[in-house]
Enzyme design. Sequence first.
Site, short mmCIF file in Angstrom:
data_model
loop_
_atom_site.label_atom_id
_atom_site.label_comp_id
_atom_site.label_asym_id
_atom_site.label_seq_id
_atom_site.Cartn_x
_atom_site.Cartn_y
_atom_site.Cartn_z
N HIS A 62 -9.16 -3.52 -2.07
CA HIS A 62 -8.20 -2.71 -1.31
C HIS A 62 -8.66 -1.25 -1.24
CE1 HIS A 62 -3.90 -1.79 -0.12
NE2 HIS A 62 -4.30 -0.59 -0.52
N GLU A 63 -9.04 -0.69 -2.38
CA GLU A 63 -9.42 0.73 -2.41
C GLU A 63 -10.76 0.97 -1.70
OE1 GLU A 63 -7.02 2.64 -3.06
OE2 GLU A 63 -5.82 1.10 -4.04
N HIS A 78 -10.06 1.22 1.90
CA HIS A 78 -9.59 2.57 2.25
C HIS A 78 -10.77 3.50 2.47
CE1 HIS A 78 -5.26 2.74 2.10
NE2 HIS A 78 -5.20 2.15 0.92
N CYS A 112 0.85 -1.19 0.00
CA CYS A 112 0.00 0.00 0.00
C CYS A 112 0.88 1.24 0.00
CB CYS A 112 -0.90 -0.02 1.24
SG CYS A 112 -1.99 1.42 1.38
#
Length: 163
Positions: free
Chosen positions: A132-133, A136, A90
């Site tokens: 993953h995003e 976030h 990341c």
Amino acid sequence: MALRDIRVVGDPILRTECETITDIDDSIKELVEDLLETVDMDGRAGLAANQIGVGVRAFSWNIDGEIGYILNPKIVELSEDEYQDGDEGCLSVPGLWFPTERAWYARAEGIDLDGKKVVVEGEELMGRCIQHECDHLDGHLYLDRLSKKYRRKAMKELREQGL
């Protein structure tokens, strides 16, 4: 357009759930330009808005020569019986890569700058990027998904880096 600085672990914005975009104004258009420019570098697969200090639901990607963005993404489908457990890193956790289990396939829906529906989907790296995003944007880091063994190791390495 501007190449934006990446916020790193310890910055509270990375642990804050991002707000839904309700009005696509000039600031959102500028944000998208910045997300696209900032992700357009070797070694960058994805970038969430909060990683550049903006707490709204938007991310960009740069995978296999395709650069794009999505606003207000919501994961609507994950493969239930196929997983991947490769190393994940990341931009907000510099220099660390650890095995992270993710669904093999992911599909997210959102909108573009014209308010039209956008579907982003993919397997392997694209599937990992979507998950993953979206993490976030929900205020989570990939470190949260690590096994106890790898999480302890990651936290030790972060302390050694002074983060």
